[in-house]
Design a protein around this motif. Sequence first.
Motif, short mmCIF file in Angstrom:
data_model
loop_
_atom_site.label_atom_id
_atom_site.label_comp_id
_atom_site.label_asym_id
_atom_site.label_seq_id
_atom_site.Cartn_x
_atom_site.Cartn_y
_atom_site.Cartn_z
N VAL A 1 43.23 -7.34 35.90
CA VAL A 1 44.63 -6.96 36.43
C VAL A 1 45.39 -6.16 35.51
CG1 VAL A 1 46.99 -8.70 36.59
CG2 VAL A 1 44.76 -9.60 37.00
N SER A 2 45.35 -5.68 34.28
CA SER A 2 45.78 -4.97 33.76
C SER A 2 45.87 -3.69 34.43
CB SER A 2 46.19 -5.31 32.33
OG SER A 2 47.22 -4.21 31.69
N GLU A 3 44.90 -3.30 34.24
CA GLU A 3 44.51 -2.02 34.70
C GLU A 3 44.58 -1.68 36.60
OE1 GLU A 3 39.84 -1.98 35.25
OE2 GLU A 3 39.83 -2.07 32.51
N GLN A 4 45.04 -2.49 37.14
CA GLN A 4 45.18 -2.73 38.30
C GLN A 4 46.81 -2.64 39.03
OE1 GLN A 4 43.94 -6.44 40.55
NE2 GLN A 4 42.38 -5.79 40.64
N SER A 5 47.10 -3.11 37.85
CA SER A 5 48.62 -2.80 38.17
C SER A 5 49.08 -1.18 36.92
CB SER A 5 49.66 -4.02 36.52
OG SER A 5 49.64 -3.88 35.45
N HIS A 6 48.67 -0.95 36.45
CA HIS A 6 48.71 0.36 35.31
C HIS A 6 47.97 1.58 36.72
CE1 HIS A 6 48.38 3.82 32.61
NE2 HIS A 6 47.86 4.03 33.28
N ALA A 7 46.89 1.37 37.20
CA ALA A 7 47.45 2.26 38.53
C ALA A 7 48.47 2.06 39.71
CB ALA A 7 45.53 1.50 38.76
N VAL A 8 48.81 0.72 39.95
CA VAL A 8 50.00 1.35 41.19
C VAL A 8 50.82 1.59 40.17
CG1 VAL A 8 51.60 -0.41 41.83
CG2 VAL A 8 48.89 -1.48 42.26
N GLU A 9 51.57 0.73 38.51
CA GLU A 9 52.61 2.46 38.60
C GLU A 9 52.55 3.96 38.16
OE1 GLU A 9 53.28 0.52 34.62
OE2 GLU A 9 53.40 -1.44 35.21
N CYS A 10 51.27 3.95 38.37
CA CYS A 10 51.05 5.45 37.74
C CYS A 10 51.17 5.30 39.37
CB CYS A 10 49.16 6.00 37.57
SG CYS A 10 49.38 5.56 35.96
N GLY A 11 51.04 5.38 40.08
CA GLY A 11 51.04 5.35 41.71
C GLY A 11 52.33 5.98 42.40
N ILE A 12 52.78 5.04 41.53
CA ILE A 12 54.90 5.12 42.44
C ILE A 12 55.61 6.18 41.72
CG2 ILE A 12 56.39 3.38 41.72
CD1 ILE A 12 54.92 1.24 42.36
N ASN A 13 54.94 6.56 40.24
CA ASN A 13 55.36 6.86 39.51
C ASN A 13 55.62 8.82 40.41
OD1 ASN A 13 56.43 6.17 38.14
ND2 ASN A 13 55.27 5.83 36.42
N ILE A 14 53.96 9.01 40.43
CA ILE A 14 52.86 10.11 40.71
C ILE A 14 54.01 10.07 42.41
CG2 ILE A 14 51.57 11.12 42.20
CD1 ILE A 14 49.53 10.24 40.25
N TRP A 15 54.69 9.07 43.28
CA TRP A 15 54.83 9.15 44.69
C TRP A 15 56.94 9.68 44.24
CZ3 TRP A 15 59.43 5.50 46.66
CH2 TRP A 15 59.17 5.78 47.91
N LEU A 16 56.96 8.90 43.34
CA LEU A 16 58.08 9.53 42.94
C LEU A 16 58.86 10.72 42.71
CD1 LEU A 16 59.81 5.96 41.71
CD2 LEU A 16 60.79 6.62 43.23
N ARG A 17 58.17 11.22 41.94
CA ARG A 17 58.07 12.85 41.31
C ARG A 17 57.67 13.47 42.71
NH1 ARG A 17 53.68 13.16 37.84
NH2 ARG A 17 53.18 11.57 37.70
N HIS A 18 57.08 13.18 43.50
CA HIS A 18 57.11 14.04 44.92
C HIS A 18 58.28 13.66 45.82
CE1 HIS A 18 55.21 16.24 48.85
NE2 HIS A 18 55.60 14.57 48.55
N ILE A 19 58.59 12.54 46.19
CA ILE A 19 59.64 12.82 46.58
C ILE A 19 61.18 13.41 45.76
CG2 ILE A 19 61.40 10.56 47.25
CD1 ILE A 19 58.78 9.98 48.90
N TRP A 20 61.23 13.37 44.77
CA TRP A 20 62.12 13.95 43.78
C TRP A 20 61.81 15.87 43.91
CZ3 TRP A 20 66.74 11.74 43.48
CH2 TRP A 20 67.08 10.40 43.55
#
Length: 50
Positions: free
Chosen positions: A28-47
Amino acid sequence: MTSPRGQGGHRTAQGSRAGRPAVIDGQVSEQSHAVECGINIWLRHIWNTF
């Protein structure tokens, strides 16, 4: 620095568990880490597109 009367005894009674979060499943920890990383990448792309 002093602490409230019961705080020291409570910490001693808790032992190594004091102040630590509940046990989390490794998968669960690995999956949540992957989701957080994906969101961060997406936000960096948006900004960076503006």
